[in-house]
Design a protein around this motif. Structure first.
Motif: not given
Length: 266
Positions: A178-187, A118-121, A105-107, A149-151
């Motif tokens: 940042s948390q067990p259920h959150i992976l973050e993508f930054l510049s 919404t076109d992703l998981v 997923p991507m947020d 971006v957060v997965a």
């Protein structure tokens, strides 16, 4: 001489039920009364943590918050940006292609709202503070600057995502869990330490005046940069290994314990 104390929130200043304990609150207010600035450092937007800012009384004209893991340094009262950086829509294309191919997923977050792609998981990302969620397909995303971006998925799923990340993606983004259920993508230039550097310069200080507390990957930069970097007892091993100072857990008022001893507040 320490003039600014930077605090991660989740699993650092906050208890497991997402509260600032009275012990931590009182210690930080004593610290501020001595003239030491307190700055919250978070991956969230300011509206999502406003109740913590109010609880600590960080509502003066010269109070700031590091938000979006350093992408935005914002004045708490005027809401003016002191420093701002991020990712363009074009920057997000390789990550979207990866998530589409691998089933992740991507947020996407700009500085005002969240765009679940919404076109992703479907993700499990949640954010309080009345932040607007505007679900849409990737091609419909506005062509402007994004904070990150957060997965967000169950920890086991993110473990698989991390294992699948390519060297190219690691080069294109600053990636932190940042948390067990959150992976973050930054510049690649975004980090809590970068936001804090801009804030320290604003006050005419530098990292020799900085104390920082944290527990997770997204705290590594500021903990290494700070003159006094403090790991919580509940920190991940990688954070414990890079810090020279340690304190109790977030459930044991570890922040209050350390500042009370260091600054002799009692």
């Amino acid at each position: 001489m320490i003039k600014l104390v930077a605090l991660d929130l989740d699993n650092t200043l906050l208890t497991n039920d997402k509260k600032i304990s009275q012990v931590n609150e009182q210690a930080l207010k004593k610290l501020m009364a001595k003239g030491v600035k307190v700055v919250l450092c978070t991956g969230r937007p300011i509206n999502a943590i406003w109740h913590y800012i109010e609880q600590l009384g960080l509502t003066n004209d010269d109070d700031f918050t590091i938000t979006f893991n350093g992408a935005l340094v914002i004045n708490n009262t005027s809401r003016e940006a002191l420093a701002k950086q991020g990712l363009t829509k074009t920057d997000l294309v390789p990550l979207h292609d990866f998530c589409e191919a691998k089933g992740f997923p991507m947020d996407v977050l700009d500085f005002d709202q969240v765009y679940p792609v919404t076109d992703l998981v479907k993700s499990i990302y949640q954010l309080g503070g009345g932040i607007k969620f505007a679900p849409m397909t990737f091609d419909k995303l506005p062509d402007h600057l994004y904070a990150k971006v957060v997965a967000a998925q169950e920890p086991a799923v993110l473990d698989k995502m991390i294992a699948a990340l390519t060297p190219e993606l690691h080069e294109q983004y600053h990636i932190a869990r940042s948390q067990p259920h959150i992976l973050e993508f930054l510049s690649t230039t975004t980090d809590k330490s970068v936001g804090l550097h801009a804030l320290l310069q604003h006050f005419g200080w530098d990292e020799s005046n900085l104390m920082a507390f944290g527990d997770a990957e997204n705290d590594a930069g500021m903990l290494k940069a700070a003159s006094v970097g403090v790991a919580m007892a509940n920190a991940i091993p990688e954070i414990t290994a890079i810090t020279n100072y340690h304190t109790g857990t977030n459930e044991e008022d570890g922040v209050a314990t350390f500042v009370d001893e260091y600054f002799k507040l009692s």
